[in-house]
Design an enzyme around this catalytic site. Structure first.
Site, mmCIF file in Angstrom:
data_model
loop_
_atom_site.group_PDB
_atom_site.id
_atom_site.type_symbol
_atom_site.label_atom_id
_atom_site.label_comp_id
_atom_site.label_asym_id
_atom_site.label_seq_id
_atom_site.Cartn_x
_atom_site.Cartn_y
_atom_site.Cartn_z
ATOM 1 N N ASP A 191 0.847 -1.197 0.000
ATOM 2 C CA ASP A 191 0.000 0.000 0.000
ATOM 3 C C ASP A 191 0.876 1.237 0.000
ATOM 4 O O ASP A 191 2.020 1.213 0.450
ATOM 5 C CB ASP A 191 -0.918 -0.008 1.235
ATOM 6 N N ASP A 212 3.594 2.194 -4.434
ATOM 7 C CA ASP A 212 2.653 2.923 -5.278
ATOM 8 C C ASP A 212 2.497 2.037 -6.522
ATOM 9 O O ASP A 212 3.463 1.859 -7.275
ATOM 10 C CB ASP A 212 3.219 4.294 -5.629
ATOM 11 N N ASN A 259 -5.990 -4.909 -5.987
ATOM 12 C CA ASN A 259 -7.183 -4.314 -5.377
ATOM 13 C C ASN A 259 -7.091 -2.796 -5.268
ATOM 14 O O ASN A 259 -8.121 -2.122 -5.281
ATOM 15 C CB ASN A 259 -7.364 -4.954 -3.985
ATOM 16 N N TYR A 313 -14.148 6.986 -13.967
ATOM 17 C CA TYR A 313 -13.897 5.797 -13.141
ATOM 18 C C TYR A 313 -14.379 4.550 -13.880
ATOM 19 O O TYR A 313 -13.690 3.529 -13.924
ATOM 20 C CB TYR A 313 -14.634 5.962 -11.818
ATOM 21 N N LYS A 329 -12.472 0.900 -14.937
ATOM 22 C CA LYS A 329 -12.902 -0.431 -14.520
ATOM 23 C C LYS A 329 -13.231 -1.315 -15.740
ATOM 24 O O LYS A 329 -13.093 -2.535 -15.675
ATOM 25 C CB LYS A 329 -14.075 -0.318 -13.540
HETATM 26 P P1 NAI Z 1 -10.445 2.091 0.086
HETATM 27 O O1 NAI Z 1 -10.266 3.521 -0.228
HETATM 28 O O2 NAI Z 1 -10.996 1.700 1.419
HETATM 29 O O3 NAI Z 1 -9.057 1.304 -0.115
HETATM 30 C C1 NAI Z 1 -8.169 1.579 -1.166
HETATM 31 C C2 NAI Z 1 -6.748 1.263 -0.703
HETATM 32 O O4 NAI Z 1 -5.875 1.476 -1.826
HETATM 33 C C3 NAI Z 1 -6.251 2.174 0.421
HETATM 34 O O5 NAI Z 1 -5.594 1.394 1.408
HETATM 35 C C4 NAI Z 1 -5.262 3.096 -0.281
HETATM 36 O O6 NAI Z 1 -4.214 3.572 0.571
HETATM 37 C C5 NAI Z 1 -4.738 2.179 -1.367
HETATM 38 N N1 NAI Z 1 -4.119 2.900 -2.484
HETATM 39 C C6 NAI Z 1 -4.556 4.041 -3.073
HETATM 40 N N2 NAI Z 1 -3.695 4.415 -4.032
HETATM 41 C C7 NAI Z 1 -2.700 3.491 -4.054
HETATM 42 C C8 NAI Z 1 -1.528 3.335 -4.826
HETATM 43 N N3 NAI Z 1 -1.167 4.232 -5.771
HETATM 44 N N4 NAI Z 1 -0.741 2.266 -4.595
HETATM 45 C C9 NAI Z 1 -1.053 1.373 -3.617
HETATM 46 N N5 NAI Z 1 -2.144 1.477 -2.851
HETATM 47 C C10 NAI Z 1 -2.967 2.521 -3.065
HETATM 48 O O7 NAI Z 1 -11.362 1.543 -1.092
HETATM 49 P P2 NAI Z 1 -12.082 0.139 -1.369
HETATM 50 O O8 NAI Z 1 -13.507 0.425 -1.548
HETATM 51 O O9 NAI Z 1 -11.674 -0.888 -0.407
HETATM 52 O O10 NAI Z 1 -11.497 -0.171 -2.823
HETATM 53 C C11 NAI Z 1 -10.811 -1.355 -3.172
HETATM 54 C C12 NAI Z 1 -11.055 -1.654 -4.641
HETATM 55 O O11 NAI Z 1 -12.435 -1.980 -4.835
HETATM 56 C C13 NAI Z 1 -10.770 -0.484 -5.582
HETATM 57 O O12 NAI Z 1 -10.136 -0.966 -6.763
HETATM 58 C C14 NAI Z 1 -12.149 0.039 -5.922
HETATM 59 O O13 NAI Z 1 -12.179 0.698 -7.163
HETATM 60 C C15 NAI Z 1 -12.937 -1.253 -5.939
HETATM 61 N N6 NAI Z 1 -14.375 -1.077 -5.774
HETATM 62 C C16 NAI Z 1 -14.903 -0.513 -4.645
HETATM 63 C C17 NAI Z 1 -16.273 -0.365 -4.527
HETATM 64 C C18 NAI Z 1 -16.909 0.274 -3.342
HETATM 65 O O14 NAI Z 1 -18.119 0.575 -3.410
HETATM 66 N N7 NAI Z 1 -16.196 0.490 -2.235
HETATM 67 C C19 NAI Z 1 -17.199 -0.820 -5.577
HETATM 68 C C20 NAI Z 1 -16.533 -1.400 -6.712
HETATM 69 C C21 NAI Z 1 -15.173 -1.527 -6.798
#
Ligand code: NAI
Length: 249
Positions: free
Chosen positions: A37, A65, A92, A153, A157
């Site tokens: 992360d 990153d 993820n 976005y 995806k």
């Molecule tokens: P979140 O914001 O809770 O977690 C995202 C994580 O990615 C965080 O720990 C952040 O620090 C990390 N991150 C951000 N930029 C980064 C980078 N450049 N390199 C490494 N790590 C990085 O979000 P969530 O919801 O858990 O998202 C996880 C995945 O699920 C994402 O790909 C999101 O697009 C996808 N998603 C989420 C949905 C939702 O409703 N929460 C719905 C559909 C897909």
């Protein structure tokens, strides 16, 4: 596939869906998990909580990153140093940021492509523990149904879905033996949704969100991690699974 004794590298692993997957993988017997992360401060905090709960030899944190190929490669190397093998990559990490859509493309698209090809070409075939290595890419419901979401976005995806569809062809699968699985979460209660208004410029899409979001039941991120473990037990190369409203299909 069973998770027992496998080694996984999960990006975006210290928040939301990623963190729930880390915990679920550990409960299901993985030998080790690398938390990759970009957020170092929170990464250290989460690592120490996980070490207390699951033991210090089963988790490491690496600052990555995902849009930076050298940092991503470093995470593979540190995983192998720590655990000896690698079987599963979960791409993820993702953001939803209309205001900085170039950064969003860098993370959601380039990050996933970088990780997928490092895994398929360099690391999983060589360092797998058993014969069923897999790359799991997280797309979105909006990769399947673009009706209300941010178009920028949604485009990122769709790219993740396209990558999975292309790589599932036997011309890609047979030389590496690495399977590809795409999971599309429905709206899930995490920071990405909580911050949605901050990351969108005022205007048409915020108006759409204002009408739409209050009508939705957000699912818990634990629903995703439980579903992911079940899907991993029994999937075909190239599958695309939608996880929404407590159902997988
Ligand atoms: P979140 O914001 O809770 O977690 C995202 C994580 O990615 C965080 O720990 C952040 O620090 C990390 N991150 C951000 N930029 C980064 C980078 N450049 N390199 C490494 N790590 C990085 O979000 P969530 O919801 O858990 O998202 C996880 C995945 O699920 C994402 O790909 C999101 O697009 C996808 N998603 C989420 C949905 C939702 O409703 N929460 C719905 C559909 C897909």
């Amino acid at each position: 596939m069973s998770l027992t004794n496998k080694v996984a590298l999960i990006t975006g692993a210290i928040s939301g869906i990623g963190l729930c997957c880390v915990k679920e993988f550990l409960r299901n017997g993985v030998k080790g998990v690398t938390l990759a992360d970009v957020n170092v401060e929170k990464g250290k905090e989460i690592l120490s909580l996980l070490e207390k709960e699951f033991g210090s030899k089963r988790v490491i944190f690496v600052k990555v990153d995902v849009s930076n190929q050298d940092e991503f490669e470093d995470a593979f190397k540190k995983t192998i140093e720590a655990f000896g093998n690698i079987d599963i990559l979960v791409n993820n990490a993702g953001i939803l940021d209309e205001r900085d859509f170039k950064r969003m493309v860098d993370i959601n698209v380039n990050g996933v492509i970088i990780g997928t090809f490092l895994a398929m070409e360099n690391y999983l075939p060589k360092y797998k523990t058993y014969d069923d290595p897999v790359v799991v890419n997280i797309s979105s419901l909006y990769g399947l149904d673009p009706s209300i979401c941010s178009p920028k976005y949604t485009a990122t995806k769709y790219a993740v879905l396209g990558l999975g569809r292309s790589l599932s062809d036997k011309t890609h699968f047979e030389p590496t033996g690495v399977k590809i699985l795409t999971i599309c979460p429905g709206l899930t209660e995490t920071a990405i949704v909580n911050d949605i208004y901050e990351k969108h410029p005022p205007g048409r899409y915020v108006n759409i969100l204002n009408n739409f979001l209050p009508t939705i039941n957000l699912q818990k991120p634990e629903v995703l991690s439980l579903a992911m473990v079940k899907i991993l037990e029994n999937f075909q190369n190239g599958d695309v699974w939608l996880v929404e409203d407590n159902q997988c299909h």
